[in-house]
Design an enzyme around this catalytic site. Structure first.
Site, PDB file in Angstrom:
ATOM      1  N   SER A  15       1.049  -1.231  -0.078  1.00 44.22           N
ATOM      2  CA  SER A  15      -0.258  -0.249   0.461  1.00 44.22           C
ATOM      3  C   SER A  15       1.095   1.220  -0.033  1.00 44.22           C
ATOM      4  CB  SER A  15      -1.051   0.192   1.586  1.00 44.22           C
ATOM      5  OG  SER A  15      -1.488   0.927   1.645  1.00 44.22           O
ATOM      6  N   LEU A  17       2.780   4.498   0.439  1.00 45.08           N
ATOM      7  CA  LEU A  17       4.525   4.869   0.061  1.00 45.08           C
ATOM      8  C   LEU A  17       5.091   3.465  -0.499  1.00 45.08           C
ATOM      9  CD1 LEU A  17       4.718   7.653   2.304  1.00 45.08           C
ATOM     10  CD2 LEU A  17       4.436   7.686   0.387  1.00 45.08           C
ATOM     11  N   ASP A  57       4.745  -9.509   9.335  1.00 47.44           N
ATOM     12  CA  ASP A  57       3.885  -8.627  10.331  1.00 47.44           C
ATOM     13  C   ASP A  57       6.039  -8.683  10.503  1.00 47.44           C
ATOM     14  OD1 ASP A  57       4.151  -7.368  12.254  1.00 47.44           O
ATOM     15  OD2 ASP A  57       2.104  -8.367  12.713  1.00 47.44           O
ATOM     16  N   VAL A  58       6.446  -7.108  10.191  1.00 43.12           N
ATOM     17  CA  VAL A  58       7.172  -6.724  10.781  1.00 43.12           C
ATOM     18  C   VAL A  58       7.932  -6.758  12.260  1.00 43.12           C
ATOM     19  CG1 VAL A  58       8.277  -5.051   8.570  1.00 43.12           C
ATOM     20  CG2 VAL A  58       7.286  -4.271  10.842  1.00 43.12           C
ATOM     21  N   CYS A  84       8.846   0.794   5.137  1.00 45.37           N
ATOM     22  CA  CYS A  84       7.669   1.603   5.179  1.00 45.37           C
ATOM     23  C   CYS A  84       6.869   1.168   6.314  1.00 45.37           C
ATOM     24  CB  CYS A  84       6.896   1.876   3.290  1.00 45.37           C
ATOM     25  SG  CYS A  84       7.934   3.169   2.571  1.00 45.37           S
ATOM     26  N   SER A 147       8.975  10.850   9.553  1.00 43.86           N
ATOM     27  CA  SER A 147       7.249  11.156   9.616  1.00 43.86           C
ATOM     28  C   SER A 147       8.093  13.064  10.005  1.00 43.86           C
ATOM     29  CB  SER A 147       6.513  11.164  10.502  1.00 43.86           C
ATOM     30  OG  SER A 147       5.631  12.173  10.495  1.00 43.86           O
ATOM     31  N   TYR A 160       3.173   8.169  18.273  1.00 40.60           N
ATOM     32  CA  TYR A 160       3.734   8.363  16.938  1.00 40.60           C
ATOM     33  C   TYR A 160       5.189   8.878  16.514  1.00 40.60           C
ATOM     34  CZ  TYR A 160       3.283   8.208  11.286  1.00 40.60           C
ATOM     35  OH  TYR A 160       3.458   9.007  10.434  1.00 40.60           O
ATOM     36  N   LYS A 164       8.977   7.431  15.107  1.00 39.12           N
ATOM     37  CA  LYS A 164       9.329   8.459  14.169  1.00 39.12           C
ATOM     38  C   LYS A 164      10.963   9.330  14.485  1.00 39.12           C
ATOM     39  CE  LYS A 164       6.517   6.316  10.986  1.00 39.12           C
ATOM     40  NZ  LYS A 164       6.936   5.662  10.411  1.00 39.12           N
ATOM     41  N   THR A 195      -2.467   8.781   1.234  1.00 38.08           N
ATOM     42  CA  THR A 195      -2.683   6.816   0.964  1.00 38.08           C
ATOM     43  C   THR A 195      -3.547   6.887   1.469  1.00 38.08           C
ATOM     44  OG1 THR A 195      -0.955   6.371   2.837  1.00 38.08           O
ATOM     45  CG2 THR A 195       0.214   7.470   1.047  1.00 38.08           C
TER      46      THR A 195
HETATM   47  N1  LIG Z   1       1.038   9.016   4.314  1.00 39.32           N
HETATM   48  C1  LIG Z   1       1.722  10.345   4.692  1.00 39.32           C
HETATM   49  O1  LIG Z   1       1.112  10.812   5.006  1.00 39.32           O
HETATM   50  C2  LIG Z   1       2.766  10.277   5.963  1.00 39.32           C
HETATM   51  C3  LIG Z   1       3.865  10.812   6.535  1.00 39.32           C
HETATM   52  C4  LIG Z   1       4.282  10.675   6.725  1.00 39.32           C
HETATM   53  C5  LIG Z   1       5.381   9.652   7.050  1.00 39.32           C
HETATM   54  N2  LIG Z   1       4.659   7.922   6.405  1.00 39.32           N
HETATM   55  C6  LIG Z   1       5.153   7.266   6.705  1.00 39.32           C
HETATM   56  O2  LIG Z   1       5.227   6.228   5.970  1.00 39.32           O
HETATM   57  C7  LIG Z   1       5.391   5.002   6.351  1.00 39.32           C
HETATM   58  C8  LIG Z   1       4.070   4.338   5.015  1.00 39.32           C
HETATM   59  O3  LIG Z   1       2.275   4.539   5.081  1.00 39.32           O
HETATM   60  P1  LIG Z   1       1.673   5.011   3.604  1.00 39.32           P
HETATM   61  O4  LIG Z   1       1.380   6.537   4.081  1.00 39.32           O
HETATM   62  O5  LIG Z   1       2.396   4.497   2.448  1.00 39.32           O
HETATM   63  O6  LIG Z   1       0.355   4.379   4.510  1.00 39.32           O
HETATM   64  P2  LIG Z   1      -0.499   3.245   4.010  1.00 39.32           P
HETATM   65  O7  LIG Z   1      -0.967   2.575   5.231  1.00 39.32           O
HETATM   66  O8  LIG Z   1      -0.640   3.135   2.594  1.00 39.32           O
HETATM   67  O9  LIG Z   1       1.061   1.924   3.863  1.00 39.32           O
HETATM   68  C9  LIG Z   1       1.318   1.219   5.748  1.00 39.32           C
HETATM   69  C10 LIG Z   1       1.849  -0.257   5.102  1.00 39.32           C
HETATM   70  O10 LIG Z   1       2.488  -0.939   6.800  1.00 39.32           O
HETATM   71  C11 LIG Z   1       1.949  -1.886   6.877  1.00 39.32           C
HETATM   72  N3  LIG Z   1       1.854  -2.093   7.311  1.00 39.32           N
HETATM   73  C12 LIG Z   1       1.167  -2.063   9.770  1.00 39.32           C
HETATM   74  N4  LIG Z   1       1.702  -2.540   9.909  1.00 39.32           N
HETATM   75  C13 LIG Z   1       2.758  -3.799   9.942  1.00 39.32           C
HETATM   76  C14 LIG Z   1       3.350  -5.027   9.987  1.00 39.32           C
HETATM   77  N5  LIG Z   1       2.686  -4.647  11.160  1.00 39.32           N
HETATM   78  N6  LIG Z   1       4.064  -5.651   9.442  1.00 39.32           N
HETATM   79  C15 LIG Z   1       3.882  -5.193   8.340  1.00 39.32           C
HETATM   80  N7  LIG Z   1       3.444  -4.925   7.466  1.00 39.32           N
HETATM   81  C16 LIG Z   1       2.373  -3.577   8.343  1.00 39.32           C
HETATM   82  C17 LIG Z   1       0.148  -1.840   6.329  1.00 39.32           C
HETATM   83  O11 LIG Z   1      -0.110  -2.899   5.991  1.00 39.32           O
HETATM   84  C18 LIG Z   1       0.434  -0.983   4.952  1.00 39.32           C
HETATM   85  O12 LIG Z   1       0.273  -1.556   3.930  1.00 39.32           O
HETATM   86  C19 LIG Z   1       4.610   4.925   7.248  1.00 39.32           C
HETATM   87  O13 LIG Z   1       5.482   4.622   7.723  1.00 39.32           O
HETATM   88  C20 LIG Z   1       3.879   6.254   7.694  1.00 39.32           C
HETATM   89  O14 LIG Z   1       4.174   6.166   9.246  1.00 39.32           O
HETATM   90  C21 LIG Z   1       3.212   8.269   5.423  1.00 39.32           C
END
Ligand SMILES: NC(=O)c1ccc[n+]([C@@H]2O[C@H](COP(=O)([O-])OP(=O)(O)OC[C@H]3O[C@@H](n4cnc5c(N)ncnc54)[C@H](O)[C@@H]3O)[C@@H](O)[C@H]2O)c1
Length: 254
Positions: A15, A17, A57-58, A84, A147, A160, A164, A195
């Protein structure tokens, strides 16, 4: 480094990023393996991109170790690791019912921080065993996702932002530790990206963040994050720091 034919492991790859990064790395000719939770989601994403996928699961360090070892044997040594996988985990630390349920807090730290450390250490250890890729002695690169909440977290981001912030602050010491063995460590701190994680954040908070984004005045696109991943892979001078990718937004308290 030249990305073509290198093995890359991308977490959160089903999903947002992570998906965009896995797709861009595949497009650039890397042999990509994406990891995420939910077998069906993983299979669908991997099929769409045309790469390999593992349900993982990470937080499960043993499974992470097994997958990284298997990937190294079957595809060649991991050279690129993009982490990610993450959750937003908004919570007040003391609300009207009292202190936070500590297991909810621990979950955010375990996924966003410990899960990242599990992947980066397994992948980096493998990179260090491999031959150098070029005259610089470069063996691989780890790109973690921080983040902007690491630097100016909003109310409700006490878990969070801590997770981060740790990703941002481990970047330099670990880059220094790994440097002599040719492995770079970077982090990207996204602002607001379009996202599914945004579904976990209240609409009025998203609107308030968007109103403070200077240019461009919209959410970032996952492909723009993936572009930064490719740039970091290709340019060896990116090392030991956290790059903000945020349209000049600075978060306020709420
Ligand atoms: N979208 C934003 O605006 C934003 C901003 C700052 C930081 N981030 C960070 O970017 C990263 C990606 O987020 P995103 O926006 O693509 O969101 P997203 O929800 O689309 O993707 C996150 C993915 O992580 C997976 N995930 C969650 N827990 C997990 C686990 N225990 N084991 C394996 N996979 C797991 C989810 O299933 C999901 O597919 C995250 O770390 C998020 O904190 C996102």
């Amino acid at each position: 480094m030249n990305i073509k034919d290198l093995t890359a492991v991308v977490t959160g790859g089903a999903s947002g990023l992570g998906y965009a990064s896995a797709a861009a790395l595949t497009q650039a000719g890397a042999k990509v393996v994406l990891l995420d939770v939910g077998q069906l989601r993983v299979d669908r994403a991997a099929a769409k991109i045309g790469c390999l996928g593992f349900e993982c699961d990470v937080r499960d360090d043993q499974r992470v170790a097994e997958i990284v070892a298997q990937v190294g044997e079957e595809l060649g040594c991991v050279r690129i690791n993009v982490n990610c996988a993450g959750v937003a985990g908004g919570m007040l630390l003391v609300d009207k019912n009292g202190p936070v349920d500590i297991d909810s807090y621990r979950r955010v730290i375990e996924i966003n921080l410990i899960g990242t450390v599990s992947l980066m250490t397994r992948c980096a250890a493998q990179m260090m065993q491999a031959d150098a890729l070029n005259d610089d002695g470069e063996r691989g690169v780890v790109i973690n996702t921080s983040s902007i909440a690491a630097f100016e977290g909003m109310i409700g981001q006490g878990a969070y932002a801590a997770s981060k912030g740790a990703i941002a602050s481990l970047c330099l010491p670990v880059a220094r530790e790994f440097a002599a063995r040719g492995v770079r460590v970077m982090a990207i701190a996204p602002g607001l990206f379009e996202t599914p994680i945004m579904d976990q954040i209240p609409e009025k908070v998203v609107d308030s963040m968007l109103a403070k984004t200077h240019f461009p005045t919209r959410m970032g696109r996952p492909e723009e994050f993936a572009d930064a991943v490719l740039a970091i892979c290709r340019n060896p001078m990116f090392n030991g720091t956290t790059v903000r990718l945020d349209g000049a937004v600075r978060l306020e308290a709420r």
